[in-house]
Scaffold this motif. Structure first.
Motif, PDB file in Angstrom:
ATOM      1  N   SER A   1       0.811  -1.217   0.000  1.00 33.96           N
ATOM      2  CA  SER A   1       0.000   0.000   0.000  1.00 33.96           C
ATOM      3  C   SER A   1       0.847   1.271   0.000  1.00 33.96           C
ATOM      4  O   SER A   1       0.350   2.347  -0.333  1.00 33.96           O
ATOM      5  CB  SER A   1      -0.938   0.008   1.218  1.00 33.96           C
ATOM      6  OG  SER A   1      -0.192   0.045   2.428  1.00 33.96           O
ATOM      7  N   THR A   2       2.105   1.167   0.369  1.00 39.97           N
ATOM      8  CA  THR A   2       2.980   2.346   0.410  1.00 39.97           C
ATOM      9  C   THR A   2       3.954   2.406  -0.763  1.00 39.97           C
ATOM     10  O   THR A   2       4.783   3.305  -0.844  1.00 39.97           O
ATOM     11  CB  THR A   2       3.784   2.370   1.722  1.00 39.97           C
ATOM     12  OG1 THR A   2       4.590   1.191   1.806  1.00 39.97           O
ATOM     13  CG2 THR A   2       2.844   2.429   2.925  1.00 39.97           C
ATOM     14  N   VAL A   3       3.870   1.430  -1.688  1.00 38.55           N
ATOM     15  CA  VAL A   3       4.727   1.418  -2.876  1.00 38.55           C
ATOM     16  C   VAL A   3       3.959   2.108  -3.991  1.00 38.55           C
ATOM     17  O   VAL A   3       3.077   1.519  -4.611  1.00 38.55           O
ATOM     18  CB  VAL A   3       5.111  -0.018  -3.285  1.00 38.55           C
ATOM     19  CG1 VAL A   3       6.029   0.006  -4.504  1.00 38.55           C
ATOM     20  CG2 VAL A   3       5.773  -0.752  -2.131  1.00 38.55           C
ATOM     21  N   LEU A   4       4.278   3.371  -4.254  1.00 36.21           N
ATOM     22  CA  LEU A   4       3.476   4.173  -5.171  1.00 36.21           C
ATOM     23  C   LEU A   4       4.160   4.348  -6.529  1.00 36.21           C
ATOM     24  O   LEU A   4       5.389   4.402  -6.616  1.00 36.21           O
ATOM     25  CB  LEU A   4       3.197   5.545  -4.563  1.00 36.21           C
ATOM     26  CG  LEU A   4       2.406   5.547  -3.252  1.00 36.21           C
ATOM     27  CD1 LEU A   4       2.211   6.975  -2.760  1.00 36.21           C
ATOM     28  CD2 LEU A   4       1.065   4.833  -3.416  1.00 36.21           C
ATOM     29  N   SER A   5       3.327   4.455  -7.553  1.00 38.45           N
ATOM     30  CA  SER A   5       3.841   4.636  -8.906  1.00 38.45           C
ATOM     31  C   SER A   5       4.670   5.900  -9.030  1.00 38.45           C
ATOM     32  O   SER A   5       5.613   5.954  -9.826  1.00 38.45           O
ATOM     33  CB  SER A   5       2.672   4.676  -9.895  1.00 38.45           C
ATOM     34  OG  SER A   5       1.729   5.678  -9.538  1.00 38.45           O
ATOM     35  N   SER A   6       4.353   6.914  -8.265  1.00 38.60           N
ATOM     36  CA  SER A   6       5.091   8.174  -8.343  1.00 38.60           C
ATOM     37  C   SER A   6       6.528   8.040  -7.864  1.00 38.60           C
ATOM     38  O   SER A   6       7.367   8.902  -8.137  1.00 38.60           O
ATOM     39  CB  SER A   6       4.364   9.249  -7.527  1.00 38.60           C
ATOM     40  OG  SER A   6       4.169   8.811  -6.189  1.00 38.60           O
TER      41      SER A   6
END
Length: 315
Positions: A168-173
């Motif tokens: 949940s904390t691995v973001l595309s940005s």
């Protein structure tokens, strides 16, 4: 995030970018919403004359606009039609759609689209929406444009946090700007390397999914997994490589979303040509495989045609 409540039946409602989970107002295709019955709705949309990603090619609107238009209806109806709070997330289970090519012809003005939507198999947990199915008929003026069916589930932030865990904390940005070397743009029906979502997979009909977390359309906002529309685009581009050097105009796609595709390890796109082809058409079975398991499958039908000239972009 705001809390949305079911809208009364009197009069149409305008559509904001928040209602379709978009950051850029320019990416909002839907223009109006109206309830026609307990589970029946009319939604209007407008397809622009040019688009930075879903652009006009060979004089026709991009057929994947059908998929994206239906996708935008999912959060819209969840929030306005069934009262899901604004911070709830919807997860695709399946999407099947088809389009009439004649109705895709572009004109000198934007295309006005009307979607007649009937919802079925609505599931609630307490007073909260849990899942539903949609049957959609799309019209362009008085001409039948296409049809679609889809099913999705709806989840609160706490449920999503449990489902996603550390992802949940691995973001595309936060992804690196550079990815694997893309396939030649013209081979996948594109004219810019940044729009290519496939790279070589080292074998015939096998590709590696290429994820650019800074792509302004496919990643309009940060996500913690590969978006469904990126997988749909990968299925389209994989089909295009089989039709190359002809253009393959997608006319139908039946997709199943089995599991999340994560950012931290490779995902292979495997495309198999189906038997019984006629010279004018190509059909493929496309599978996204991660960790040796299918995460997404699609049956794609396309009509072959002459290769188009360069796309005209608005920027």
């Amino acid at each position: 995030m705001p809390t949305f409540h079911t809208v009364p039946t009197s009069g149409p409602t305008a559509v904001s970018r928040q209602l379709v989970h978009k950051s850029a107002a320019s990416e909002v295709l839907l223009t109006g919403y109206e309830r026609r019955g307990a589970d029946a709705f009319t939604v209007t949309a407008q397809w622009p004359r040019t688009h930075s990603f879903y652009d006009v090619v060979a004089g026709r609107h991009d057929p994947l606009l059908v998929a994206e238009t239906v996708r935008q209806c999912i959060p819209l109806l969840s929030h306005l039609g069934y009262g899901a709070p604004g911070d709830h997330s919807q997860i695709w289970e399946n999407l099947t759609w088809s389009v009439q090519q004649e109705a895709l012809l572009a004109a000198s003005v934007p295309a006005e689209i009307r979607l007649e939507i009937q919802c079925q198999d609505v599931v609630r947990r307490g007073n909260r929406l849990a899942a539903l199915s949609m049957s959609v008929t799309l019209w362009r003026d008085r001409t039948l444009l296409g049809s679609a069916t889809t099913r999705f589930t709806n989840h609160s932030p706490s449920v999503i946090a449990r489902l996603r865990g550390p992802y949940s904390t691995v973001l595309s940005s936060d992804l690196p700007a550079a990815g694997p070397e893309p396939l030649a743009a013209e081979r996948v029906g594109r004219d810019r390397p940044r729009d290519v979502v496939l790279s070589s997979g080292g074998a015939e009909g096998v590709f590696r999914l290429r994820v650019d977390g800074r792509h302004p359309v496919l990643f309009d906002h940060a996500t913690d997994h590969v978006p469904g529309m990126l997988l749909v685009e990968a299925a389209r581009q994989a089909t295009q490589t089989i039709a190359f050097p002809d253009m393959a105009m997608i006319t139908a796609m039946a997709s199943e979303f089995h599991r999340y595709v994560e950012f931290d390890r490779p995902c292979l796109i495997e495309a198999d040509l189906l038997l019984g082809q006629v010279p004018t058409h190509v059909s493929t079975r496309v599978t996204a495989v991660q960790d040796g398991e299918p995460a997404f499958t699609a049956l794609v039908t396309a009509q072959r045609g002459p290769a188009p000239g360069p796309r005209a972009h608005s920027y």
